[in-house]
Design an enzyme around this catalytic site. Structure first.
Site, PDB file in Angstrom:
ATOM      1  N   LEU A  74       1.695   2.475  -9.142  1.00  0.00           N
ATOM      2  CA  LEU A  74       2.105   2.093 -10.504  1.00  0.00           C
ATOM      3  C   LEU A  74       3.601   2.344 -10.690  1.00  0.00           C
ATOM      4  CD1 LEU A  74       1.281   0.905 -13.137  1.00  0.00           C
ATOM      5  CD2 LEU A  74       0.445   3.096 -13.894  1.00  0.00           C
ATOM      6  N   LYS A  76       6.187   2.736  -8.294  1.00  0.00           N
ATOM      7  CA  LYS A  76       6.574   2.707  -6.877  1.00  0.00           C
ATOM      8  C   LYS A  76       7.976   3.278  -6.664  1.00  0.00           C
ATOM      9  CE  LYS A  76       3.766  -1.365  -5.763  1.00  0.00           C
ATOM     10  NZ  LYS A  76       2.908  -1.107  -4.623  1.00  0.00           N
ATOM     11  N   THR A  96       3.881   3.106  -3.034  1.00  0.00           N
ATOM     12  CA  THR A  96       4.316   3.295  -1.668  1.00  0.00           C
ATOM     13  C   THR A  96       5.778   2.884  -1.496  1.00  0.00           C
ATOM     14  OG1 THR A  96       2.110   3.009  -0.731  1.00  0.00           O
ATOM     15  CG2 THR A  96       3.933   2.517   0.717  1.00  0.00           C
ATOM     16  N   ASN A 121      -5.427  -6.684  -6.300  1.00  0.00           N
ATOM     17  CA  ASN A 121      -3.995  -6.793  -6.006  1.00  0.00           C
ATOM     18  C   ASN A 121      -3.748  -7.016  -4.530  1.00  0.00           C
ATOM     19  OD1 ASN A 121      -2.104  -4.572  -4.634  1.00  0.00           O
ATOM     20  ND2 ASN A 121      -3.910  -3.496  -5.418  1.00  0.00           N
ATOM     21  N   ARG A 122      -2.699  -7.796  -4.284  1.00  0.00           N
ATOM     22  CA  ARG A 122      -2.180  -7.931  -2.913  1.00  0.00           C
ATOM     23  C   ARG A 122      -0.650  -7.844  -2.996  1.00  0.00           C
ATOM     24  NH1 ARG A 122      -4.673 -12.987  -3.668  1.00  0.00           N
ATOM     25  NH2 ARG A 122      -3.264 -14.618  -4.433  1.00  0.00           N
ATOM     26  N   PHE A 125       3.265  -3.878  -0.781  1.00  0.00           N
ATOM     27  CA  PHE A 125       4.377  -2.923  -0.675  1.00  0.00           C
ATOM     28  C   PHE A 125       5.710  -3.524  -1.110  1.00  0.00           C
ATOM     29  CE2 PHE A 125       2.336  -0.289   3.046  1.00  0.00           C
ATOM     30  CZ  PHE A 125       1.389   0.201   2.166  1.00  0.00           C
ATOM     31  N   ASN A 149       4.475   8.695  -1.599  1.00  0.00           N
ATOM     32  CA  ASN A 149       3.538   7.932  -0.774  1.00  0.00           C
ATOM     33  C   ASN A 149       4.353   6.976   0.097  1.00  0.00           C
ATOM     34  OD1 ASN A 149       1.891   5.495  -0.172  1.00  0.00           O
ATOM     35  ND2 ASN A 149       0.279   6.568  -1.282  1.00  0.00           N
ATOM     36  N   SER A 185      -3.672   0.656   2.822  1.00  0.00           N
ATOM     37  CA  SER A 185      -3.512  -0.542   1.991  1.00  0.00           C
ATOM     38  C   SER A 185      -4.049  -1.737   2.768  1.00  0.00           C
ATOM     39  CB  SER A 185      -2.040  -0.772   1.658  1.00  0.00           C
ATOM     40  OG  SER A 185      -1.899  -2.085   1.174  1.00  0.00           O
ATOM     41  N   ASN A 187      -3.176  -4.727   2.201  1.00  0.00           N
ATOM     42  CA  ASN A 187      -2.265  -5.852   1.981  1.00  0.00           C
ATOM     43  C   ASN A 187      -1.076  -5.913   2.931  1.00  0.00           C
ATOM     44  OD1 ASN A 187      -3.874  -6.683  -0.254  1.00  0.00           O
ATOM     45  ND2 ASN A 187      -2.944  -5.017  -1.433  1.00  0.00           N
ATOM     46  N   THR A 188      -1.043  -5.020   3.901  1.00  0.00           N
ATOM     47  CA  THR A 188      -0.030  -5.086   4.949  1.00  0.00           C
ATOM     48  C   THR A 188      -0.793  -5.323   6.245  1.00  0.00           C
ATOM     49  OG1 THR A 188       1.529  -3.668   3.797  1.00  0.00           O
ATOM     50  CG2 THR A 188       1.754  -3.752   6.187  1.00  0.00           C
ATOM     51  N   LYS A 224      -3.828   9.047   3.191  1.00  0.00           N
ATOM     52  CA  LYS A 224      -4.675   8.322   2.224  1.00  0.00           C
ATOM     53  C   LYS A 224      -5.553   7.309   2.949  1.00  0.00           C
ATOM     54  CE  LYS A 224      -4.494   5.752  -2.117  1.00  0.00           C
ATOM     55  NZ  LYS A 224      -3.665   5.352  -3.248  1.00  0.00           N
ATOM     56  N   THR A 252     -10.032   7.294  -2.597  1.00  0.00           N
ATOM     57  CA  THR A 252      -9.748   6.212  -1.670  1.00  0.00           C
ATOM     58  C   THR A 252      -8.683   5.262  -2.219  1.00  0.00           C
ATOM     59  OG1 THR A 252     -11.307   4.602  -2.636  1.00  0.00           O
ATOM     60  CG2 THR A 252     -12.193   6.151  -1.031  1.00  0.00           C
ATOM     61  N   ASN A 253      -8.275   4.349  -1.325  1.00  0.00           N
ATOM     62  CA  ASN A 253      -7.441   3.221  -1.699  1.00  0.00           C
ATOM     63  C   ASN A 253      -8.347   2.109  -2.238  1.00  0.00           C
ATOM     64  OD1 ASN A 253      -5.165   1.398  -1.762  1.00  0.00           O
ATOM     65  ND2 ASN A 253      -4.254   2.644  -0.151  1.00  0.00           N
ATOM     66  N   GLY A 279     -10.854   0.010  -9.677  1.00  0.00           N
ATOM     67  CA  GLY A 279     -11.395   0.129 -11.030  1.00  0.00           C
ATOM     68  C   GLY A 279     -12.853   0.537 -11.029  1.00  0.00           C
TER      69      GLY A 279
HETATM   70  C1  LIG Z   1      -1.651  -3.024  -8.557  1.00  0.00           C
HETATM   71  C2  LIG Z   1      -1.961  -1.893  -7.632  1.00  0.00           C
HETATM   72  C3  LIG Z   1      -1.022  -1.489  -6.698  1.00  0.00           C
HETATM   73  C4  LIG Z   1      -1.298  -0.436  -5.816  1.00  0.00           C
HETATM   74  N1  LIG Z   1      -0.345  -0.031  -4.942  1.00  0.00           N
HETATM   75  C5  LIG Z   1      -0.593   1.020  -4.126  1.00  0.00           C
HETATM   76  C6  LIG Z   1       0.397   1.489  -3.255  1.00  0.00           C
HETATM   77  O1  LIG Z   1       1.525   0.978  -3.212  1.00  0.00           O
HETATM   78  N2  LIG Z   1       0.082   2.533  -2.434  1.00  0.00           N
HETATM   79  C7  LIG Z   1      -1.154   3.141  -2.458  1.00  0.00           C
HETATM   80  O2  LIG Z   1      -1.382   4.093  -1.710  1.00  0.00           O
HETATM   81  N3  LIG Z   1      -2.103   2.718  -3.300  1.00  0.00           N
HETATM   82  C8  LIG Z   1      -1.856   1.683  -4.128  1.00  0.00           C
HETATM   83  N4  LIG Z   1      -2.829   1.265  -4.993  1.00  0.00           N
HETATM   84  C9  LIG Z   1      -4.159   1.919  -4.960  1.00  0.00           C
HETATM   85  C10 LIG Z   1      -4.292   3.022  -5.998  1.00  0.00           C
HETATM   86  O3  LIG Z   1      -3.387   4.069  -5.758  1.00  0.00           O
HETATM   87  C11 LIG Z   1      -5.716   3.594  -5.964  1.00  0.00           C
HETATM   88  O4  LIG Z   1      -5.953   4.164  -4.700  1.00  0.00           O
HETATM   89  C12 LIG Z   1      -6.772   2.526  -6.237  1.00  0.00           C
HETATM   90  O5  LIG Z   1      -6.333   1.637  -7.243  1.00  0.00           O
HETATM   91  C13 LIG Z   1      -8.110   3.141  -6.664  1.00  0.00           C
HETATM   92  O6  LIG Z   1      -7.983   3.866  -7.853  1.00  0.00           O
HETATM   93  P1  LIG Z   1      -8.382   3.256  -9.308  1.00  0.00           P
HETATM   94  O7  LIG Z   1      -9.767   2.700  -9.175  1.00  0.00           O
HETATM   95  O8  LIG Z   1      -8.264   4.414 -10.255  1.00  0.00           O
HETATM   96  O9  LIG Z   1      -7.392   2.194  -9.593  1.00  0.00           O
HETATM   97  C14 LIG Z   1      -2.566   0.212  -5.878  1.00  0.00           C
HETATM   98  C15 LIG Z   1      -3.510  -0.196  -6.818  1.00  0.00           C
HETATM   99  C16 LIG Z   1      -3.234  -1.231  -7.697  1.00  0.00           C
HETATM  100  C17 LIG Z   1      -4.259  -1.642  -8.718  1.00  0.00           C
END
Ligand SMILES: Cc1cc2nc3c(=O)[nH]c(=O)nc-3n(C[C@H](O)[C@H](O)[C@H](O)COP(=O)(O)O)c2cc1C
Length: 352
Positions: A74, A76, A96, A121-122, A125, A149, A185, A187-188, A224, A252-253, A279
Site C-alpha cells: 500500500l 510502497k 515491495t 492485483n497484478r 512491483f 519489504n 508475489s 506478479n513477477t 514472506k 500470506t501473500n 481480501g
Molecule cells: C494492490 C496490492 C498490492 C500489493 N503489493 C504487494 C507488494 O508489493 N509486496 C508484498 O509483499 N505484498 C503485496 N501485496 C499483498 C499484501 O501485502 C497482502 O499479503 C495480501 O493482500 C493479503 O492480505 P489482505 O487480504 O489483508 O489484503 C499487495 C496486495 C494488494 C491488494
C-alpha cells in the site's frame, strides 16, 4: 461507530466510482497534501485514538505499540508514514522496493469486487527503486516500527536474484527496523520459484552474509510466503527457513486460486486476467497455511499473519493461533482508515 468509519462509509461510493488505481492515487494524493500541514496528524491521531498500552509487545527485540500492522504494497515508497502512525498502526511494512526503479505492469492492473471484499492485483512491483525510498526513510517518524519489504527487478533472472535482494537490502536495511524478503508475489515471473528449498537456501544464506557484513545481525529478517503451496512443500520451506537462522515468516501473500471468488463473479475475474487475489475470501486459505507453518516452526519463532483479516475477531483468531503480529491491506480499502483503531479497540474489548 467511530467518526472515521462513518465518514469513509459516506465517501466510499464516490471513491469507488473511480477505477481502483486512480481512486488509490486520489486518496494517497490527499494524504500527501494533508500530512505536512501542521496539526493534521495530531488531529487524525486524536480522532482515531491511539492503541491501548495493553496492546504493546516486544517481538524480536522491537517494541510494537500494537500487534496490528499495514501489509506491504500500500505504501510502497514510504510516503505516508506519519499518517499510518496517527491511525494507530503498530508497524508498517513499506515496499515491495526493488533495487532499481521500474514501472510495474501495464494498466489496468488493479481490480476490486466490493460485494465480496476482494481485490485482484497484478501491479508487478512498481517501485521508485531502493535509493529514492532509502533517502525518504531518513525522515521517518519515531515510535513506529517500519519493515522494508524487498524484491527483485522484473528483468533480473532467478539465478541473479540474490544480487538484486542484496542491493536492495544494503540500501534499505540501515533505514528500517526489520526487512522482509518477498519471494511470493505472483506478479513477477518466476519469483515464486525462489520459494523452492534448493533456491531458497542459498538465497537466505547469502542475505544473512550481507546482514553480517553490514553489522545488522540483530535486525530481524523475515521471509514472506504464498498461500498456494502444497502442505509438504510448505513444511520443507519452513524447515529451510528455520535451519537458516532467519528470524521469522510472514504469511500470506495474495493467492492465484480463483476458487475463492463466488461463481457469479468468477467469469468477470477470469476476464480481468492474471493477478493475485486478496481480501475476505483469502482468510480461510491464509489461516490454514498459517496454522501449518506455526505447527512446524520452532516454538517462539516470530510470525506475522496476513490475508483476509478484516475485523477484531479475525485479528484475535490469528493472535490465538500463535501469531504475535498481524497485517492488513484489503480490508482497509473496503472499510477505510477507521478500521485500524476499530481493530485495536476490539482486541482490547471484544464485545463492544
Ligand atoms: C494492490 C496490492 C498490492 C500489493 N503489493 C504487494 C507488494 O508489493 N509486496 C508484498 O509483499 N505484498 C503485496 N501485496 C499483498 C499484501 O501485502 C497482502 O499479503 C495480501 O493482500 C493479503 O492480505 P489482505 O487480504 O489483508 O489484503 C499487495 C496486495 C494488494 C491488494
Amino acid at each position: 461507530m467511530s467518526f472515521l468509519l462513518s465518514a469513509y462509509r459516506t465517501l466510499r461510493p464516490l471513491l469507488f466510482r473511480l477505477d481502483p488505481e486512480p481512486a488509490h492515487g486520489l486518496a494517497f494524493g490527499l494524504g500527501k497534501i494533508a500530512q505536512p500541514i501542521p496539526g493534521t496528524t495530531n488531529l487524525l491521531a486524536a480522532m482515531a485514538g491511539q492503541p491501548s498500552p495493553s496492546l504493546a509487545r516486544e517481538v524480536c527485540g522491537l517494541h510494537f505499540s500494537s500487534p496490528l500492522g499495514l501489509a506491504a504494497g500500500l505504501d510502497k515508497g514510504a510516503e505516508l508514514l506519519p499518517i499510518w502512525k496517527a491511525l494507530g498502526f503498530g508497524f508498517v511494512e513499506i515496499g515491495t522496493v526493488t533495487p532499481r526503479p521500474q514501472p510495474g505492469n501495464p494498466k489496468p492492473r488493479l481490480f476490486r469486487i466490493p460485494t465480496e471484499g476482494l481485490i485482484l492485483n497484478r501491479m508487478g512491483f512498481n517501485s521508485e527503486g531502493a535509493e529514492v525510498v532509502a533517502r525518504r526513510l531518513k525522515h521517518r517518524p519515531s515510535g513506529l516500527i517500519i519493515g522494508g519489504n524487498l524484491g527483485k527487478n522484473k528483468l533480473t533472472s532467478e539465478e541473479q536474484a540474490l544480487d538484486d535482494y542484496r542491493m536492495a537490502y544494503r540500501l534499505i536495511a540501515p533505514e528500517v527496523d526489520y526487512t522482509a524478503i518477498n519471494i511470493s508475489s505472483p506478479n513477477t515471473p518466476g519469483l515464486r520459484k525462489l520459494q523452492a528449498p534448493e533456491a531458497l537456501k542459498p538465497l537466505l544464506e547469502g542475505l544473512l552474509v550481507t546482514r553480517k557484513d553490514l553489522a545488522l545481525e540483530r535486525q530481524p529478517l523475515f521471509v514472506k510466503l504464498a498461500p498456494d503451496l502444497e502442505s509438504e512443500e510448505l513444511d520443507a520451506i519452513v524447515d529451510v527457513i528455520a535451519a537458516s537462522g532467519l528470524d521469522g515468516i510472514i504469511a500470506t501473500n495474495t493467492t492465484l486460486d480463483r476458487g475463492i471468488v463466488s461463481e457469479a463473479n468468477r467469469p468477470k475475474v477470469q476476464a480481468w486476467g492474471d493477478g493475485g487475489l486478496s481480501g475476505v475470501g483469502l482468510k480461510d486459505k491464509a489461516r490454514e497455511v498459517r496454522r501449518r507453518i506455526l505447527q512446524r516452526m520452532p516454538a517462539g519463532m516470530p510470525f506475522m499473519a496476513c490475508g483476509g483479516i478484516g475485523n477484531g475477531a479475525d485479528a484475535r483468531e490469528a493472535l490465538a493461533d500463535g501469531a504475535p503480529l498481524i497485517q492488513i491491506y484489503s480490508a482497509l480499502i473496503f472499510q477505510g482508515p477507521g478500521l485500524v483503531s476499530e481493530i485495536n479497540r476490539q482486541l482490547v474489548s471484544p464485545s463492544t
